[in-house]
Motif scaffolding. Structure first.
Motif, PDB file in Angstrom:
ATOM      1  N   ASP A 144       0.828  -1.203   0.000  1.00  0.00           N
ATOM      2  CA  ASP A 144       0.000   0.000   0.000  1.00  0.00           C
ATOM      3  C   ASP A 144       0.866   1.258   0.000  1.00  0.00           C
ATOM      4  O   ASP A 144       0.549   2.242  -0.683  1.00  0.00           O
ATOM      5  CB  ASP A 144      -0.926  -0.008   1.221  1.00  0.00           C
ATOM      6  CG  ASP A 144      -1.971   1.086   1.157  1.00  0.00           C
ATOM      7  OD1 ASP A 144      -2.411   1.430   0.043  1.00  0.00           O
ATOM      8  OD2 ASP A 144      -2.350   1.600   2.225  1.00  0.00           O
ATOM      9  N   ALA A 145       1.962   1.253   0.756  1.00  0.00           N
ATOM     10  CA  ALA A 145       2.839   2.423   0.810  1.00  0.00           C
ATOM     11  C   ALA A 145       3.483   2.687  -0.551  1.00  0.00           C
ATOM     12  O   ALA A 145       3.516   3.837  -1.027  1.00  0.00           O
ATOM     13  CB  ALA A 145       3.906   2.233   1.887  1.00  0.00           C
ATOM     14  N   ILE A 146       4.012   1.642  -1.183  1.00  0.00           N
ATOM     15  CA  ILE A 146       4.658   1.817  -2.493  1.00  0.00           C
ATOM     16  C   ILE A 146       3.636   2.181  -3.558  1.00  0.00           C
ATOM     17  O   ILE A 146       3.856   3.082  -4.388  1.00  0.00           O
ATOM     18  CB  ILE A 146       5.429   0.544  -2.885  1.00  0.00           C
ATOM     19  CG1 ILE A 146       6.561   0.270  -1.893  1.00  0.00           C
ATOM     20  CG2 ILE A 146       5.979   0.667  -4.292  1.00  0.00           C
ATOM     21  CD1 ILE A 146       7.621   1.356  -1.845  1.00  0.00           C
ATOM     22  N   GLY A 147       2.489   1.485  -3.571  1.00  0.00           N
ATOM     23  CA  GLY A 147       1.451   1.782  -4.556  1.00  0.00           C
ATOM     24  C   GLY A 147       0.944   3.206  -4.432  1.00  0.00           C
ATOM     25  O   GLY A 147       0.757   3.917  -5.437  1.00  0.00           O
ATOM     26  N   SER A 148       0.726   3.673  -3.185  1.00  0.00           N
ATOM     27  CA  SER A 148       0.256   5.046  -2.965  1.00  0.00           C
ATOM     28  C   SER A 148       1.305   6.059  -3.426  1.00  0.00           C
ATOM     29  O   SER A 148       0.966   7.100  -4.013  1.00  0.00           O
ATOM     30  CB  SER A 148      -0.054   5.259  -1.482  1.00  0.00           C
ATOM     31  OG  SER A 148      -1.043   4.350  -1.041  1.00  0.00           O
ATOM     32  N   ALA A 149       2.568   5.775  -3.156  1.00  0.00           N
ATOM     33  CA  ALA A 149       3.637   6.672  -3.595  1.00  0.00           C
ATOM     34  C   ALA A 149       3.677   6.766  -5.116  1.00  0.00           C
ATOM     35  O   ALA A 149       3.864   7.853  -5.686  1.00  0.00           O
ATOM     36  CB  ALA A 149       4.977   6.188  -3.043  1.00  0.00           C
ATOM     37  N   LEU A 150       3.498   5.634  -5.782  1.00  0.00           N
ATOM     38  CA  LEU A 150       3.456   5.648  -7.251  1.00  0.00           C
ATOM     39  C   LEU A 150       2.268   6.474  -7.752  1.00  0.00           C
ATOM     40  O   LEU A 150       2.367   7.187  -8.760  1.00  0.00           O
ATOM     41  CB  LEU A 150       3.365   4.217  -7.783  1.00  0.00           C
ATOM     42  CG  LEU A 150       4.637   3.370  -7.646  1.00  0.00           C
ATOM     43  CD1 LEU A 150       4.341   1.904  -7.944  1.00  0.00           C
ATOM     44  CD2 LEU A 150       5.725   3.885  -8.591  1.00  0.00           C
ATOM     45  N   GLY A 154      -1.986  -2.953  -3.069  1.00  0.00           N
ATOM     46  CA  GLY A 154      -2.043  -2.412  -1.718  1.00  0.00           C
ATOM     47  C   GLY A 154      -3.419  -2.537  -1.111  1.00  0.00           C
ATOM     48  O   GLY A 154      -3.571  -2.854   0.080  1.00  0.00           O
ATOM     49  N   ILE A 155      -4.454  -2.294  -1.916  1.00  0.00           N
ATOM     50  CA  ILE A 155      -5.828  -2.435  -1.418  1.00  0.00           C
ATOM     51  C   ILE A 155      -6.112  -3.889  -1.051  1.00  0.00           C
ATOM     52  O   ILE A 155      -6.709  -4.184  -0.008  1.00  0.00           O
ATOM     53  CB  ILE A 155      -6.836  -1.932  -2.475  1.00  0.00           C
ATOM     54  CG1 ILE A 155      -6.638  -0.431  -2.721  1.00  0.00           C
ATOM     55  CG2 ILE A 155      -8.259  -2.220  -2.044  1.00  0.00           C
ATOM     56  CD1 ILE A 155      -7.503   0.140  -3.820  1.00  0.00           C
ATOM     57  N   ILE A 156      -5.669  -4.821  -1.895  1.00  0.00           N
ATOM     58  CA  ILE A 156      -5.913  -6.246  -1.637  1.00  0.00           C
ATOM     59  C   ILE A 156      -5.218  -6.684  -0.347  1.00  0.00           C
ATOM     60  O   ILE A 156      -5.790  -7.413   0.472  1.00  0.00           O
ATOM     61  CB  ILE A 156      -5.433  -7.085  -2.840  1.00  0.00           C
ATOM     62  CG1 ILE A 156      -6.360  -6.866  -4.042  1.00  0.00           C
ATOM     63  CG2 ILE A 156      -5.364  -8.570  -2.481  1.00  0.00           C
ATOM     64  CD1 ILE A 156      -5.899  -7.546  -5.311  1.00  0.00           C
ATOM     65  N   VAL A 157      -3.982  -6.227  -0.150  1.00  0.00           N
ATOM     66  CA  VAL A 157      -3.241  -6.617   1.051  1.00  0.00           C
ATOM     67  C   VAL A 157      -3.904  -6.055   2.300  1.00  0.00           C
ATOM     68  O   VAL A 157      -4.101  -6.766   3.297  1.00  0.00           O
ATOM     69  CB  VAL A 157      -1.774  -6.149   0.956  1.00  0.00           C
ATOM     70  CG1 VAL A 157      -1.067  -6.292   2.301  1.00  0.00           C
ATOM     71  CG2 VAL A 157      -1.030  -6.936  -0.112  1.00  0.00           C
ATOM     72  N   ASP A 158      -4.272  -4.766   2.262  1.00  0.00           N
ATOM     73  CA  ASP A 158      -4.826  -4.127   3.462  1.00  0.00           C
ATOM     74  C   ASP A 158      -6.226  -4.625   3.796  1.00  0.00           C
ATOM     75  O   ASP A 158      -6.658  -4.521   4.949  1.00  0.00           O
ATOM     76  CB  ASP A 158      -4.847  -2.608   3.283  1.00  0.00           C
ATOM     77  CG  ASP A 158      -3.509  -1.987   3.643  1.00  0.00           C
ATOM     78  OD1 ASP A 158      -2.502  -2.724   3.682  1.00  0.00           O
ATOM     79  OD2 ASP A 158      -3.456  -0.767   3.899  1.00  0.00           O
ATOM     80  N   THR A 159      -6.958  -5.116   2.813  1.00  0.00           N
ATOM     81  CA  THR A 159      -8.311  -5.603   3.077  1.00  0.00           C
ATOM     82  C   THR A 159      -8.379  -7.118   3.187  1.00  0.00           C
ATOM     83  O   THR A 159      -9.464  -7.667   3.366  1.00  0.00           O
ATOM     84  CB  THR A 159      -9.273  -5.157   1.958  1.00  0.00           C
ATOM     85  OG1 THR A 159      -8.809  -5.693   0.708  1.00  0.00           O
ATOM     86  CG2 THR A 159      -9.338  -3.641   1.869  1.00  0.00           C
TER      87      THR A 159
END
Length: 673
Positions: free
Chosen positions: A366-372, A511-516
């Protein structure tokens, strides 16, 4: 025989400044006497008589002065000694003498009256009162220490060189101070979190009934606790009370928020309330009521930033105290705020010379995806953006993701080591931190400290630690992930800009899949809307599955951790790793997730040694137990159902003991009741 006792006088009288004039005077008289005999024997005889009288008077006065001075000093010395003895016995100060073995040698009557035992000589000081024994062994100076004993307050000082303890009863003074502090004004803001969302679907009669119901609930609560409550808007109240009333309400853990939530839920209008209370610090001599009110508003903002349905109590200098927060934050039904944030972020990006984006230490998907995602938004607005990373902190899945990102020549060069970006920061540089809001755990704190303009985008409940003076804050605890928030921002970018690339969409969706946990936790309708948009942009779910595949070593490590599972209070599972073995953060998090799938496990905690030498705790729950507040007590944070902390200078065993003690303080009183 010593007729002249000048040498017996005190030293200040025997000073040369007194001796010299005295001998000059005698010498002059003697010279005059000699000259008188030379000139006239009759005058000489008279002068001889005069000289004899003067010398005799001086000797007499000297002896008299010495005798009277000695008598005075002897009498004074006797009176001082007698006064010391009487003071030791009668003065209202307790005195205790102890020997090298910390045993009582003597106490004066004033001290002795505070002991229930009459025969205390020879006993250990620590046996008489543990805190006194602790003061002797730990006190490094003779400074006063205040403590409570038998419902009385005392100032205690330890004089180590003569092994003495002095005790002064300050109960009357302490009671005055306590009364003064109890009567200090407390200001509070009370806010109905989801009033607008609930009331939109109600007609005027039902809306009026709902207002009356909530107002009656709060009014009855305020009346029972002697609080002045004023309704200032449809969804806002102000409260004025004193510290004593606040202590009572805190002892009840603000049960009004549970009452309002439960009673309105039974009527199918589930309202929740948030509160912020503040007061002057104890060292403030004059209370500034305007500052207190502003601090209370800040505390309310903090409560809302953490998801609402909770109370924050804090003065300016104190640590915040949290109450409530038992429910997951409700998803907002309007996208007005995301549109406003998107517009504000566009303006900030366009006014900057460059953008630096970073997530938290040991980044996840999620951190890397959001940064991208933020890097792409900056590019859409014509600005260069860099993503700050530290490759040594990459986990196995992030290494694979960065390898895929590097394959894209338009994106790869902008993912750089954080250290190389420190010197590039200018006053016009915009720093955006995503998936984190605590300065202590950002990827590179030095970049954050150098930045003049900081934007915070996060989905975790806001904690007390926060960047100073950010120019834009977008924290939505209801969101499943930071990726969901950033995906919504794409909808408000220019249509002429280059669309989001396939690898960027894949990383954000990952990131969404991991966090949910594959859309099983913390998901709302907007989560699926974001996933749908990313899928339309070419997000590759097969690639996500490949990136998230774990190796055999990680699988075996997770299985090994599960073997150490212990159950507490019939619903809490704790797994621990070995002291001499390091575990990856992903392994610990996956183990905590796996434990939740087991029967009777409502919350899971995994304690392991990390690669950086610290001890990490990953905490998960199904929603009934707030693991965020538990981790906050250990210096961490997160979500109600997903939280973590990292502990320096700790062992796995001591970290487990701290966790168990916290759980004990929470659950054992409930069981006794």
């Amino acid at each position: 025989m010593d007729f002249f006792k000048f040498n017996q006088l005190p030293s200040y009288i025997r000073d040369k400044r007194i001796k010299i004039p005295f001998f000059i005077m005698i010498s002059l008289l003697f010279i005059i006497l000699v000259l008188s005999f030379i000139n006239n024997w009759f005058v000489g005889i008279l002068m001889l008589v005069l000289f004899s009288v003067v010398v005799g008077s001086v000797i007499f006065i000297s002896n008299y002065l010495v005798d009277e001075t000695n008598a005075y000093i002897s009498d004074l010395s006797y009176r001082i000694k007698e006064g010391e003895q009487e003071a030791l016995i009668r003065m209202p100060i307790g005195i205790l003498l102890y020997n090298a073995d910390l045993e009582v040698q003597w106490v004066n009557p004033y001290f002795k009256k505070y002991f229930q035992k009459k025969d205390i000589m020879g006993q250990k000081v620590a046996d008489l009162h543990p805190q006194l024994g602790q003061l002797i062994t730990e006190a490094k100076s003779e400074a006063l220490t205040t403590f409570e004993w038998n419902q009385r307050f005392f100032d205690v000082s330890v004089q180590h060189d003569i092994r003495a303890i002095y005790l002064v009863d300050t109960t009357r003074y302490s009671s005055i101070v306590k009364t003064y502090n109890d009567e200090k004004i407390v200001f509070g803001h009370i806010f109905i979190d989801n009033y607008d969302e609930i009331s939109q679907s109600l007609n005027d009669r039902r809306k009026s009934n709902l207002n009356n119901f909530v107002t009656n609930q709060l009014t009855n609560w305020a009346k029972a606790h002697n609080i002045y409550l004023k309704w200032v808007d449809d969804d806002r109240f102000i409260a004025v009370l004193n510290r004593k009333r606040l202590y009572k309400i805190e002892s009840e853990r603000f049960d009004i928020i549970d009452t309002v939530r439960e009673t309105t839920a039974r009527q199918n209008y589930p309202l929740t309330i948030s509160m912020g209370f503040s007061y002057a610090d104890e060292d403030e001599k004059v209370s500034n009521y305007s500052d207190i009110a502003m601090s209370a508003q800040s505390n309310l903002d903090l409560a809302l930033g953490r998801g609402g349905d909770q109370v924050v109590v804090k003065s300016k200098k104190e640590q915040a105290r949290f109450y409530g927060g038992k429910t997951n934050p409700m998803e907002k039904r309007t996208r007005v705020r995301s549109r406003m944030v998107a517009q504000a972020l566009q303006d900030l990006i366009r006014e900057s010379d460059q953008v630096i984006v970073m997530g938290h230490k040991y980044p996840d998907m999620d951190a890397i995806g959001s940064a991208l995602g933020i890097r792409r938004i900056a590019q859409m607005n014509g600005k260069t953006a860099y993503i700050a990373v530290k490759p040594e902190e990459f986990s196995h899945d992030i290494e694979k993701l960065i390898t895929e990102v590097k394959k894209n020549e338009d994106i790869g060069p902008f993912v750089v080591n954080a250290e190389t970006l420190r010197d590039k920061i200018t006053p016009q540089t915009l720093v955006v931190i995503v998936d984190v809001h605590r300065p202590s755990i950002v990827c590179d704190k030095e970049i954050l400290d150098k930045a003049d303009q900081v934007v915070v985008i996060d989905h975790h409940r806001r904690g007390q630690e926060f960047p100073e003076n950010p120019v834009l804050v977008y924290i939505e605890p209801y969101a499943s992930s930071a990726g969901e928030l950033i995906t919504e921002l794409f909808e408000y970018q220019s249509n002429e800009a280059d669309p989001i690339s396939k690898i960027e969409a894949t990383a954000i969706l990952g990131g969404i899949i991991v966090d949910t946990r594959n859309f099983s936790l913390r998901t709302g309708s907007r989560t699926f809307d974001a996933a749908s948009y990313l899928k339309s942009c070419g997000a590759d779910t097969v690639l996500i599955q490949r990136l998230l595949k774990e190796n055999l070593k990680a699988y075996l490590s997770r299985s090994h951790l599960l073997e150490s599972l212990e159950m507490y209070y019939g619903k809490l599972g704790i797994a621990t790793g070995e002291e001499d073995k390091n575990y990856g953060t992903v392994v610990a998090a996956q183990t905590a997730d796996t434990m939740l799938s087991m029967e009777n496990v409502e919350a899971s905690f995994v304690i392991t040694k990390r690669d950086d030498g610290r001890v990490g705790i990953s905490a998960r729950s199904l929603g009934e137990i707030n693991v965020q507040t538990i981790m906050e007590k250990m210096g961490g944070g997160g979500h109600l159902s997903n939280a973590a902390t990292q502990l320096a200078d700790e062992t796995v065993a001591t970290a487990k003991k701290r966790l168990v003690d916290i759980l004990k303080s929470i659950y054992e009183p409930t069981e006794k009741e």
